[in-house]
Design an enzyme around this catalytic site. Structure first.
Site, mmCIF file in Angstrom:
data_model
loop_
_atom_site.group_PDB
_atom_site.id
_atom_site.type_symbol
_atom_site.label_atom_id
_atom_site.label_comp_id
_atom_site.label_asym_id
_atom_site.label_seq_id
_atom_site.Cartn_x
_atom_site.Cartn_y
_atom_site.Cartn_z
ATOM 1 N N CYS A 55 0.831 -1.213 0.000
ATOM 2 C CA CYS A 55 0.000 0.000 0.000
ATOM 3 C C CYS A 55 0.868 1.266 0.000
ATOM 4 C CB CYS A 55 -0.917 -0.046 1.227
ATOM 5 S SG CYS A 55 -1.758 1.498 1.591
ATOM 6 N N CYS B 251 0.039 3.819 2.772
ATOM 7 C CA CYS B 251 0.485 3.277 4.065
ATOM 8 C C CYS B 251 1.955 3.606 4.304
ATOM 9 C CB CYS B 251 0.299 1.761 4.119
ATOM 10 S SG CYS B 251 -1.404 1.211 3.954
#
Length: 150
Positions: free
Chosen positions: A75, A78
């Site tokens: 991600c 993230c």
């Protein structure tokens, strides 16, 4: 080389350095150097959750509020949010901890908290969910979340 650099200077080194190891380094430097100009003792306020039992013990049963970062290695947002969370949590003067949960390793735990998108950050206090945000957020949003739980 100053101890401050060893313990605090490199975030990557700091992540790899466990608390007992830092004591050994301090003792070794004292014996080599005779005395140290500056020593620090900083307890790590962020940790990776290993399993559901670890989550229960370190998050749900924690005396301090905990921000739980549900993330994934693949991600992109993230990867940007993680360091920002660590920076804000470290600046909170030990008022809150940061638990990191990899949803690919702890899928059941992510399902318990209805995590359908990453990153998702949930604030837990006294074992209860207090607040949550989804997606990449600015430091001010994280600071506001911390203010709600302390």
């Amino acid at each position: 080389m100053a101890l401050r650099f060893l313990v605090q200077g490199s975030r990557q080194f700091q992540k790899q350095l466990s608390w007992p190891s830092s004591i050994i380094i301090i003792q070794a430097l004292k014996s080599l150097n005779g005395s140290l100009i500056h020593t620090t003792s900083q307890q790590q306020s962020s940790f990776n959750v290993q399993d559901e039992e670890d989550f229960k013990k370190r998050v749900l049963e924690s005396e301090k509020p905990v921000l739980v970062d549900f993330h994934a290695n693949w991600c992109g947002p993230c990867k940007l949010l993680g360091p920002r969370l660590e920076e804000v949590v470290n600046a909170s003067n030990d008022r809150v901890d940061l638990a990191k949960v990899d949803i690919d390793q702890l899928t059941d735990l992510a399902m318990v908290y209805s995590v359908s998108s990453v990153p998702t950050v949930i604030a837990i206090k006294n074992g209860l969910k207090v607040d949550q945000f989804i997606g990449l957020q600015e430091a001010e949003v994280i600071e506001d979340m911390i203010a709600k739980v302390v």
